[in-house]
Design a protein around this motif. Structure first.
Motif, PDB file in Angstrom:
ATOM      1  N   ALA A 232       0.826  -1.209   0.000  1.00 35.38           N
ATOM      2  CA  ALA A 232       0.000   0.000   0.000  1.00 35.38           C
ATOM      3  C   ALA A 232       0.863   1.264   0.000  1.00 35.38           C
ATOM      4  N   ASP A 233       1.999   1.222   0.708  1.00 42.82           N
ATOM      5  CA  ASP A 233       2.959   2.335   0.729  1.00 42.82           C
ATOM      6  C   ASP A 233       4.347   1.739   0.497  1.00 42.82           C
ATOM      7  N   PRO A 234       4.775   1.592  -0.768  1.00 40.45           N
ATOM      8  CA  PRO A 234       6.042   0.912  -1.058  1.00 40.45           C
ATOM      9  C   PRO A 234       7.252   1.563  -0.401  1.00 40.45           C
ATOM     10  N   ASP A 235       7.291   2.894  -0.353  1.00 39.58           N
ATOM     11  CA  ASP A 235       8.436   3.571   0.265  1.00 39.58           C
ATOM     12  C   ASP A 235       8.514   3.263   1.755  1.00 39.58           C
ATOM     13  N   ALA A 236       7.379   3.276   2.433  1.00 38.91           N
ATOM     14  CA  ALA A 236       7.357   2.965   3.861  1.00 38.91           C
ATOM     15  C   ALA A 236       7.754   1.507   4.096  1.00 38.91           C
ATOM     16  N   LEU A 237       7.308   0.605   3.211  1.00 41.93           N
ATOM     17  CA  LEU A 237       7.664  -0.804   3.342  1.00 41.93           C
ATOM     18  C   LEU A 237       9.168  -0.992   3.203  1.00 41.93           C
ATOM     19  N   MET A 238       9.786  -0.349   2.220  1.00 36.68           N
ATOM     20  CA  MET A 238      11.218  -0.481   2.027  1.00 36.68           C
ATOM     21  C   MET A 238      11.989   0.087   3.212  1.00 36.68           C
ATOM     22  N   ALA A 239      11.516   1.207   3.763  1.00 35.54           N
ATOM     23  CA  ALA A 239      12.174   1.785   4.932  1.00 35.54           C
ATOM     24  C   ALA A 239      12.077   0.848   6.133  1.00 35.54           C
ATOM     25  N   GLU A 240      10.930   0.199   6.292  1.00 33.26           N
ATOM     26  CA  GLU A 240      10.756  -0.756   7.389  1.00 33.26           C
ATOM     27  C   GLU A 240      11.673  -1.961   7.219  1.00 33.26           C
ATOM     28  N   MET A 241      11.800  -2.465   5.990  1.00 31.06           N
ATOM     29  CA  MET A 241      12.676  -3.593   5.739  1.00 31.06           C
ATOM     30  C   MET A 241      14.141  -3.243   6.016  1.00 31.06           C
ATOM     31  N   GLN A 242      14.539  -2.023   5.662  1.00 28.19           N
ATOM     32  CA  GLN A 242      15.904  -1.592   5.941  1.00 28.19           C
ATOM     33  C   GLN A 242      16.157  -1.512   7.435  1.00 28.19           C
ATOM     34  N   GLN A 243      15.168  -1.045   8.170  1.00 34.81           N
ATOM     35  CA  GLN A 243      15.300  -0.954   9.621  1.00 34.81           C
ATOM     36  C   GLN A 243      15.445  -2.348  10.247  1.00 34.81           C
ATOM     37  N   LEU A 244      14.660  -3.304   9.763  1.00 37.86           N
ATOM     38  CA  LEU A 244      14.759  -4.671  10.259  1.00 37.86           C
ATOM     39  C   LEU A 244      16.123  -5.276   9.930  1.00 37.86           C
ATOM     40  N   GLU A 245      16.602  -5.047   8.703  1.00 38.22           N
ATOM     41  CA  GLU A 245      17.924  -5.543   8.326  1.00 38.22           C
ATOM     42  C   GLU A 245      19.001  -4.961   9.223  1.00 38.22           C
ATOM     43  N   ARG A 246      18.914  -3.677   9.493  1.00 36.15           N
ATOM     44  CA  ARG A 246      19.908  -3.021  10.347  1.00 36.15           C
ATOM     45  C   ARG A 246      19.913  -3.657  11.735  1.00 36.15           C
ATOM     46  N   TYR A 247      18.731  -3.997  12.230  1.00 34.95           N
ATOM     47  CA  TYR A 247      18.636  -4.618  13.558  1.00 34.95           C
ATOM     48  C   TYR A 247      19.230  -6.018  13.547  1.00 34.95           C
ATOM     49  N   PHE A 248      18.862  -6.854  12.577  1.00 38.03           N
ATOM     50  CA  PHE A 248      19.316  -8.236  12.558  1.00 38.03           C
ATOM     51  C   PHE A 248      20.813  -8.361  12.272  1.00 38.03           C
ATOM     52  N   LEU A 249      21.387  -7.375  11.582  1.00 37.04           N
ATOM     53  CA  LEU A 249      22.807  -7.426  11.237  1.00 37.04           C
ATOM     54  C   LEU A 249      23.659  -6.545  12.150  1.00 37.04           C
ATOM     55  N   ARG A 250      23.093  -6.094  13.238  1.00 36.19           N
ATOM     56  CA  ARG A 250      23.754  -5.094  14.080  1.00 36.19           C
ATOM     57  C   ARG A 250      25.080  -5.585  14.667  1.00 36.19           C
ATOM     58  N   ASN A 251      25.235  -6.895  14.856  1.00 35.86           N
ATOM     59  CA  ASN A 251      26.467  -7.424  15.459  1.00 35.86           C
ATOM     60  C   ASN A 251      27.498  -7.849  14.415  1.00 35.86           C
ATOM     61  N   ASN A 252      27.173  -7.722  13.144  1.00 41.49           N
ATOM     62  CA  ASN A 252      28.119  -8.112  12.096  1.00 41.49           C
ATOM     63  C   ASN A 252      29.160  -7.020  11.890  1.00 41.49           C
ATOM     64  N   SER A 253      30.376  -7.463  11.610  1.00 41.30           N
ATOM     65  CA  SER A 253      31.462  -6.514  11.364  1.00 41.30           C
ATOM     66  C   SER A 253      32.220  -6.934  10.109  1.00 41.30           C
ATOM     67  N   LEU A 254      33.046  -6.022   9.611  1.00 38.67           N
ATOM     68  CA  LEU A 254      33.861  -6.337   8.444  1.00 38.67           C
ATOM     69  C   LEU A 254      34.796  -7.501   8.747  1.00 38.67           C
ATOM     70  N   PHE A 255      35.374  -7.508   9.947  1.00 40.80           N
ATOM     71  CA  PHE A 255      36.303  -8.581  10.304  1.00 40.80           C
ATOM     72  C   PHE A 255      35.597  -9.938  10.339  1.00 40.80           C
ATOM     73  N   SER A 256      34.423 -10.022  10.990  1.00 37.88           N
ATOM     74  CA  SER A 256      33.716 -11.302  11.093  1.00 37.88           C
ATOM     75  C   SER A 256      33.264 -11.788   9.714  1.00 37.88           C
ATOM     76  N   TRP A 257      32.911 -10.858   8.842  1.00 38.98           N
ATOM     77  CA  TRP A 257      32.514 -11.222   7.474  1.00 38.98           C
ATOM     78  C   TRP A 257      33.688 -11.822   6.711  1.00 38.98           C
ATOM     79  N   LEU A 258      34.852 -11.139   6.748  1.00 37.26           N
ATOM     80  CA  LEU A 258      36.029 -11.637   6.044  1.00 37.26           C
ATOM     81  C   LEU A 258      36.495 -12.961   6.628  1.00 37.26           C
ATOM     82  N   ARG A 259      36.430 -13.097   7.952  1.00 37.52           N
ATOM     83  CA  ARG A 259      36.825 -14.351   8.588  1.00 37.52           C
ATOM     84  C   ARG A 259      35.936 -15.513   8.128  1.00 37.52           C
ATOM     85  N   ALA A 260      34.621 -15.260   8.007  1.00 30.79           N
ATOM     86  CA  ALA A 260      33.698 -16.303   7.559  1.00 30.79           C
ATOM     87  C   ALA A 260      33.937 -16.678   6.094  1.00 30.79           C
ATOM     88  N   LEU A 261      34.420 -15.737   5.295  1.00 27.20           N
ATOM     89  CA  LEU A 261      34.693 -16.024   3.883  1.00 27.20           C
ATOM     90  C   LEU A 261      35.932 -16.888   3.700  1.00 27.20           C
TER      91      LEU A 261
END
Length: 240
Positions: A204-233
């Protein structure tokens, strides 16, 4: 990987790259395309031929192993068409082929590895010719096609109907029913007293939906770091 190790900024950059790719390479392949086209792994969406259109807020989901293919065949006497409405969802591995006319109604959900074709492509006796073995297909509004469904030429699937996984739709299916099997047959009618929530309600409001999804992503990935990402790769563990 079992987990998403990218920090939010890296995932955000990748999403922006995908959107730019969609705008520059994918959208121009459609004869008409609505706003807010969302294509995951857009490199694996392939269009062949003219007369392919899609509406607003469409979602195309692919993987490298299961691309989406939309194909229109042209001949001396006619051109096929694929017309898709608004809020359509198409899942990995789906193939839609048209020698005549395939219409996909708004809010329709198409699960993985669905095959829709409005032609047999070869005559039974003259296998060098298509002859008259083509008839248009109409998938009406808010239909749900389960995993691996096959939709044959000349079929109409009525609005709101659900086609069970693996079914072969060789004859038309009425509106507001559930059909399963090979060939697909009606096994149940939908309750007319129950409201059906459609994909358009989500958008119904695509812009609001995308903003909400970005907020959720930011929350779920809050503990990820560049170092942990490279280490996992370079040195993944069972916990990754």
């Amino acid at each position: 990987m079992r987990k998403e190790h990218r920090p939010h900024w890296a995932k955000r950059l990748h999403r922006l790259y995908q959107r730019a790719w969609v705008k520059h390479f994918l959208e121009p392949q459609f004869d008409s395309v609505g706003p807010y086209l969302d294509a995951g792994h857009p490199k694996y969406v392939s269009l062949y031929g003219p007369n392919i259109s899609i509406g607003r807020c469409a979602t195309l989901r692919t993987t490298p192993a299961y691309p989406i293919t939309l194909t229109v065949w042209t001949s001396a006497d006619r051109e096929g068409r694929i017309d898709m409405g608004d809020y359509v969802l198409i899942s990995p591995g789906t193939r839609i082929l048209s020698s005549d006319n395939v219409t996909i109604g708004s809010n329709t959900m198409i699960a993985g590895e669905v095959y829709i074709s409005d032609s047999d492509w070869h005559d039974v006796y003259d296998r060098t010719s298509e002859q008259g073995a083509h008839k248009p297909i109409a998938v009406e509004e808010n239909v749900w096609l389960g995993y691996g469904v096959k939709v044959c030429k000349g079929v109409t699937i009525g609005k709101n109907s659900v086609i069970g996984a693996g079914s072969v739709v060789a004859k038309s299916i009425p509106a507001n029913v559930i059909a399963v099997g090979n060939p697909a047959r009606v096994v149940r009618e939908l309750d007319p007293d129950r409201a059906i929530k459609k994909r358009e309600d989500l958008y119904a409001d695509p812009d609001a939906l995308m903003a909400e999804m970005q907020q959720l992503e930011r929350y779920f990935l809050r503990n990820n770091s560049l170092f942990s990402w490279l280490r996992a790769l370079v040195a993944p563990s069972r916990n990754d």
